[in-house]
Design a protein around this motif. Structure first.
Motif, PDB file in Angstrom:
ATOM      1  N   MET A  60       0.836  -1.186   0.000  1.00  0.00           N
ATOM      2  CA  MET A  60       0.000   0.000   0.000  1.00  0.00           C
ATOM      3  C   MET A  60       0.874   1.239   0.000  1.00  0.00           C
ATOM      4  N   THR A  61       0.579   2.115  -0.875  1.00  0.00           N
ATOM      5  CA  THR A  61       1.281   3.381  -0.901  1.00  0.00           C
ATOM      6  C   THR A  61       0.753   4.262   0.216  1.00  0.00           C
ATOM      7  N   GLY A  62       1.635   4.911   0.933  1.00  0.00           N
ATOM      8  CA  GLY A  62       1.201   5.829   1.972  1.00  0.00           C
ATOM      9  C   GLY A  62       0.670   5.156   3.217  1.00  0.00           C
ATOM     10  N   ASN A  63       0.920   3.868   3.391  1.00  0.00           N
ATOM     11  CA  ASN A  63       0.432   3.168   4.573  1.00  0.00           C
ATOM     12  C   ASN A  63       1.080   3.759   5.808  1.00  0.00           C
ATOM     13  N   ARG A  64       0.283   4.185   6.712  1.00  0.00           N
ATOM     14  CA  ARG A  64       0.778   4.797   7.940  1.00  0.00           C
ATOM     15  C   ARG A  64       0.621   3.860   9.126  1.00  0.00           C
ATOM     16  N   GLY A  65       0.476   2.577   8.869  1.00  0.00           N
ATOM     17  CA  GLY A  65       0.401   1.594   9.927  1.00  0.00           C
ATOM     18  C   GLY A  65      -0.904   1.575  10.692  1.00  0.00           C
ATOM     19  N   ARG A  66      -1.966   2.144  10.130  1.00  0.00           N
ATOM     20  CA  ARG A  66      -3.221   2.219  10.874  1.00  0.00           C
ATOM     21  C   ARG A  66      -4.293   1.290  10.320  1.00  0.00           C
ATOM     22  N   TRP A  67      -3.953   0.450   9.370  1.00  0.00           N
ATOM     23  CA  TRP A  67      -4.960  -0.417   8.772  1.00  0.00           C
ATOM     24  C   TRP A  67      -5.229  -1.608   9.675  1.00  0.00           C
ATOM     25  N   PRO A  68      -6.476  -1.813  10.061  1.00  0.00           N
ATOM     26  CA  PRO A  68      -6.799  -2.957  10.912  1.00  0.00           C
ATOM     27  C   PRO A  68      -6.817  -4.245  10.094  1.00  0.00           C
ATOM     28  N   LYS A  69      -6.775  -5.352  10.773  1.00  0.00           N
ATOM     29  CA  LYS A  69      -6.956  -6.629  10.096  1.00  0.00           C
ATOM     30  C   LYS A  69      -8.428  -6.715   9.690  1.00  0.00           C
ATOM     31  N   ILE A  70      -8.668  -7.197   8.489  1.00  0.00           N
ATOM     32  CA  ILE A  70     -10.023  -7.277   7.959  1.00  0.00           C
ATOM     33  C   ILE A  70     -10.657  -8.598   8.378  1.00  0.00           C
ATOM     34  N   ASP A  71     -11.868  -8.522   8.878  1.00  0.00           N
ATOM     35  CA  ASP A  71     -12.646  -9.699   9.241  1.00  0.00           C
ATOM     36  C   ASP A  71     -13.280 -10.236   7.964  1.00  0.00           C
ATOM     37  N   GLU A  72     -12.842 -11.403   7.511  1.00  0.00           N
ATOM     38  CA  GLU A  72     -13.309 -11.974   6.253  1.00  0.00           C
ATOM     39  C   GLU A  72     -14.804 -12.301   6.266  1.00  0.00           C
ATOM     40  N   ASP A  73     -15.408 -12.408   7.452  1.00  0.00           N
ATOM     41  CA  ASP A  73     -16.826 -12.730   7.539  1.00  0.00           C
ATOM     42  C   ASP A  73     -17.720 -11.503   7.436  1.00  0.00           C
ATOM     43  N   ARG A  74     -17.137 -10.325   7.379  1.00  0.00           N
ATOM     44  CA  ARG A  74     -17.922  -9.097   7.308  1.00  0.00           C
ATOM     45  C   ARG A  74     -17.834  -8.540   5.891  1.00  0.00           C
ATOM     46  N   GLY A  75     -18.761  -7.666   5.546  1.00  0.00           N
ATOM     47  CA  GLY A  75     -18.843  -7.162   4.190  1.00  0.00           C
ATOM     48  C   GLY A  75     -18.030  -5.903   3.951  1.00  0.00           C
ATOM     49  N   VAL A  76     -18.039  -5.484   2.693  1.00  0.00           N
ATOM     50  CA  VAL A  76     -17.277  -4.315   2.270  1.00  0.00           C
ATOM     51  C   VAL A  76     -17.783  -3.042   2.950  1.00  0.00           C
ATOM     52  N   GLU A  77     -19.048  -3.043   3.374  1.00  0.00           N
ATOM     53  CA  GLU A  77     -19.581  -1.842   4.023  1.00  0.00           C
ATOM     54  C   GLU A  77     -18.832  -1.530   5.317  1.00  0.00           C
ATOM     55  N   ASP A  78     -18.223  -2.546   5.928  1.00  0.00           N
ATOM     56  CA  ASP A  78     -17.470  -2.330   7.165  1.00  0.00           C
ATOM     57  C   ASP A  78     -16.141  -1.619   6.943  1.00  0.00           C
ATOM     58  N   VAL A  79     -15.636  -1.628   5.715  1.00  0.00           N
ATOM     59  CA  VAL A  79     -14.346  -0.986   5.433  1.00  0.00           C
ATOM     60  C   VAL A  79     -14.475   0.177   4.452  1.00  0.00           C
ATOM     61  N   THR A  80     -15.690   0.622   4.193  1.00  0.00           N
ATOM     62  CA  THR A  80     -15.903   1.683   3.218  1.00  0.00           C
ATOM     63  C   THR A  80     -15.127   2.946   3.564  1.00  0.00           C
ATOM     64  N   LEU A  81     -15.132   3.366   4.811  1.00  0.00           N
ATOM     65  CA  LEU A  81     -14.392   4.578   5.178  1.00  0.00           C
ATOM     66  C   LEU A  81     -12.885   4.387   5.014  1.00  0.00           C
ATOM     67  N   LEU A  82     -12.394   3.191   5.297  1.00  0.00           N
ATOM     68  CA  LEU A  82     -10.971   2.918   5.076  1.00  0.00           C
ATOM     69  C   LEU A  82     -10.630   2.959   3.589  1.00  0.00           C
ATOM     70  N   ILE A  83     -11.545   2.470   2.761  1.00  0.00           N
ATOM     71  CA  ILE A  83     -11.343   2.529   1.311  1.00  0.00           C
ATOM     72  C   ILE A  83     -11.278   3.984   0.856  1.00  0.00           C
ATOM     73  N   LEU A  84     -12.206   4.805   1.348  1.00  0.00           N
ATOM     74  CA  LEU A  84     -12.193   6.229   0.982  1.00  0.00           C
ATOM     75  C   LEU A  84     -10.887   6.894   1.414  1.00  0.00           C
ATOM     76  N   GLU A  85     -10.431   6.573   2.610  1.00  0.00           N
ATOM     77  CA  GLU A  85      -9.179   7.151   3.098  1.00  0.00           C
ATOM     78  C   GLU A  85      -8.003   6.707   2.226  1.00  0.00           C
ATOM     79  N   TRP A  86      -7.945   5.438   1.881  1.00  0.00           N
ATOM     80  CA  TRP A  86      -6.870   4.919   1.035  1.00  0.00           C
ATOM     81  C   TRP A  86      -6.891   5.596  -0.333  1.00  0.00           C
ATOM     82  N   LEU A  87      -8.086   5.756  -0.905  1.00  0.00           N
ATOM     83  CA  LEU A  87      -8.198   6.431  -2.200  1.00  0.00           C
ATOM     84  C   LEU A  87      -7.675   7.857  -2.106  1.00  0.00           C
ATOM     85  N   GLY A  88      -8.019   8.563  -1.034  1.00  0.00           N
ATOM     86  CA  GLY A  88      -7.508   9.918  -0.841  1.00  0.00           C
ATOM     87  C   GLY A  88      -5.993   9.950  -0.792  1.00  0.00           C
TER      88      GLY A  88
END
Length: 91
Positions: free
Chosen positions: A1-29
């Motif tokens: 990941m470019t710009g990774n600042r060490g704040r990405w949590p481990k993703i729970d594979e049993d949960r959906g994309v809606e749980d990481v939407t804000l992280l996706i927006l932050e990564w895109l930014g």
């Protein structure tokens, strides 16, 4: 990941994309992409796809938009479009 600042949590594979939407927006930014997700109350009341994701700029050659009846549907379509555009979102 470019710009990774060490704040990405481990993703729970049993949960959906809606749980990481804000992280996706932050990564895109961090990639220089302007992105937004919104819900349209009028479309929701009309039982139309009320969720919209839009992105432009950065490495995206053209702006893009994805719509869905749920956050999960909207973001699943958006992630597929982003990958087709060459952005490998790490979620």
């Amino acid at each position: 990941m470019t710009g990774n600042r060490g704040r990405w949590p481990k993703i729970d594979e049993d949960r959906g994309v809606e749980d990481v939407t804000l992280l996706i927006l932050e990564w895109l930014g961090e990639q220089g992409v302007n992105a937004v997700i919104r819900v349209d109350a009028e479309r929701l009341a009309d039982n139309a796809p009320a969720w919209t994701f839009a992105a432009s700029g950065g490495p995206l050659e053209h702006g893009m938009r994805a719509d869905g009846r749920t956050v999960q549907q909207c973001m699943s379509v958006a992630l597929a479009q982003l990958r087709d555009a060459g952005l490998s979102v790490p979620f």
